[in-house]
Enzyme design. Structure first.
Site, PDB file in Angstrom:
ATOM      1  N   LYS A   6       0.844  -1.188   0.000  1.00  0.00           N
ATOM      2  CA  LYS A   6       0.000   0.000   0.000  1.00  0.00           C
ATOM      3  C   LYS A   6       0.884   1.244   0.000  1.00  0.00           C
ATOM      4  O   LYS A   6       2.076   1.165   0.224  1.00  0.00           O
ATOM      5  CB  LYS A   6      -0.914  -0.004   1.217  1.00  0.00           C
ATOM      6  N   THR A   7       0.241   2.374  -0.283  1.00  0.00           N
ATOM      7  CA  THR A   7       0.978   3.633  -0.392  1.00  0.00           C
ATOM      8  C   THR A   7       1.527   4.034   0.968  1.00  0.00           C
ATOM      9  O   THR A   7       0.776   4.152   1.942  1.00  0.00           O
ATOM     10  CB  THR A   7       0.048   4.748  -0.899  1.00  0.00           C
ATOM     11  N   LEU A   8       2.838   4.195   1.042  1.00  0.00           N
ATOM     12  CA  LEU A   8       3.448   4.615   2.297  1.00  0.00           C
ATOM     13  C   LEU A   8       3.779   6.094   2.272  1.00  0.00           C
ATOM     14  O   LEU A   8       3.594   6.805   3.238  1.00  0.00           O
ATOM     15  CB  LEU A   8       4.718   3.794   2.563  1.00  0.00           C
TER      16      LEU A   8
END
Lengths: 227, 264
Positions: A6-8
């Site tokens: 997922k987008t960090l």
């Protein structure tokens, strides 16, 4: 076990997008830079794109997520065209409907802790009036006559608020935008002097080719002998 | 040729290429009491005759609101109608939540048609035994659609379904050309007059006549019995006026006769 995907944090980013309503429509403006951290890496990207004949979106933040949003919305337009009986252009999705749909998508992603890391401006012409607003990575929906995202909220918005008058002339609107873009180029370190303007009227969408704006760097302190 | 050989299963065609189960389902619609719909450029109206099974029970409701801009009138199996109504309400609500706008009537009717067709092609399922008249106002236009158990949906200027609907349909066919320019009051009057054609021996009262309207600056609204009564009164009044006119003509003839006598 699969790693969590997922987008960090955003990697390739776009800076501000500005928007202002005027008498016959609305104008959006942004620069054409995709920053890779502090590196000015991609110097000719388009952060304002058309979605339908009467709607554009502009994106701040992670550029790959903005490309994904563009894809999602354009796909939705095609799906809707199949549903609509008349097949007529005026019956396609309105800017306000696209805006509402996008806010649901972004909110859904934030709930899964996997956001599309953007602040998106949605602008268009519907039923004889301009619709303009933003949605951000948390799914917050907002409508206004003057819009700015990214650093634009801090630098440009106060200037736009002072200069904005309802039903202002086109030239005045452009002047305000150019002024704000200049200020942003002076003060925002993640910008370049290369801009694109998108104008929407009842006739449709017109996005310009990139232009440069004149800037002044002769400041007394820096001039030879003046310090 | 006995058609009973081919009519007990939805998944079996008859030799003539017919699916009898669907036709029997449409028969269920035809058994329901009359429901009719008509529209002008600015408004769409449904008028229904509500039956009651006996004196002690209430009249069976036939008109239901789907959303602020859309509603239906049903004829046939009421329980099946409730399922389709729930589906339509869900679709319109979902659209409003996602897009912030009214779901176009045509789109929900298309979804309904797909849903109805599925039940005509699956073993073990039966077609929905109800026909709907859907009225709506969106995109600046009025809409009137008829759906049927077969999954066919059509748009109409005016339509009537249910028992004795042919009489109403004949009235509508005679008058529909004038509908587009009419105002709401006249449109409803036409609807009630059409219903009168199908009412047979039953007297129309404010309890057994249902009327609903939707249109420009008019959210979908089921009219209250007292409002219904005003339309029924107007119908009765027109009939009364015709009688009074006839009386007046007779009086004139008598006067003429007396004059002639005087000249003599």
């Amino acid at each position: 076990m699969q790693p969590k995907k997922k987008t960090l944090r955003p990697i390739v980013t776009g800076s501000s997008v500005l928007g202002i309503k005027y008498k016959d429509g609305v104008i959006l403006a942004s620069d054409t830079l995709g920053s890779y951290g502090s590196l000015a890496r991609f110097r000719d990207i388009r952060r304002i794109v058309p979605i339908t004949k009467h709607t554009v979106i502009g994106g701040t933040g992670e550029f790959s997520d903005f490309q994904e949003i563009t894809k999602i919305l354009r796909q939705k337009i095609i799906e809707n065209q199949e549903l609509v009986e008349s097949g007529k252009e005026e019956d396609e999705l309105l800017p306000s409907e696209i805006h509402s749909y996008l806010s649901r998508v972004l909110y859904g992603r934030r709930n899964k802790f996997n956001p599309l890391w953007n602040d998106v401006v949605v602008a268009g012409f519907e039923k004889g009036k301009v619709h303009m607003g933003t949605v951000d990575l948390w799914g917050s929906y907002f409508e206004d006559d003057i819009i700015a995202t990214g650093y634009g909220t801090y630098f440009a918005l106060p200037l736009m608020r002072k200069a904005y008058k309802k039903d202002m002339e086109r030239d005045k609107a452009l002047e305000v935008l150019r002024d704000c873009l200049t200020v942003l180029f002076y003060r925002d370190c993640r910008t370049i002097n290369r801009y694109v303007f998108a104008e929407i009227t009842k006739e449709g969408v017109n996005i310009t080719e990139p232009v440069e704006i004149e800037t002044k760097w002769e400041i007394a302190d820096w001039q030879e002998g003046k310090l | 040729m006995f058609r009973t050989q081919y009519d007990s299963d939805i998944s079996i065609y008859s030799p003539e290429g017919r699916l009898y189960q669907i036709e029997y389902a449409m028969q269920a619609v035809a058994q329901g009491s009359t429901a009719l719909g008509l529209k002008s450029k600015t408004h769409a109206v449904v008028v229904t005759l509500m039956r009651s099974s006996d004196e002690l029970s209430s009249h069976q409701r036939k008109i239901f609101k789907v959303d602020g801009h859309m509603g239906i009138a049903i004829s046939g199996l009421t329980a099946d109608a409730r399922v389709l109504l729930k589906f339509m309400r869900n679709e319109t609500l979902h659209h409003k939540f996602v897009y912030g706008s009214d779901l176009p009537t045509g789109e929900v009717v298309s979804s309904l048609a797909m849903k109805s067709q599925r039940n005509t092609q699956r073993w073990g399922r039966r077609p929905y035994g109800v026909g709907l008249l859907v009225i709506g106002y969106d995109g600046g236009k009025t809409h009137l659609y008829q759906t049927s158990p077969s999954g066919n949906c059509f748009s109409y200027y005016a339509q009537a379904i249910g028992s004795r609907s042919q009489s109403a349909r004949t009235y509508l066919e005679k008058n529909f050309k004038a509908f587009p320019e009419l105002g709401l009051e006249e449109l409803v009057l036409h609807g009630v007059k059409a219903l009168k054609e199908s009412s047979g021996k039953e007297t129309l009262t404010k309890l057994n006549v249902g009327i609903a309207v939707v249109g420009k600056e008019q959210k979908f609204e089921i009219l209250k019995p007292n409002k219904v009564q005003t339309y029924l009164d107007q119908i009765l009044q027109t009939e009364g006026e015709i009688e009074i006119e006839n009386e007046n003509e007779n009086e004139k003839d008598e006067e003429a006769e007396t004059l002639e006598l005087k000249l003599d």
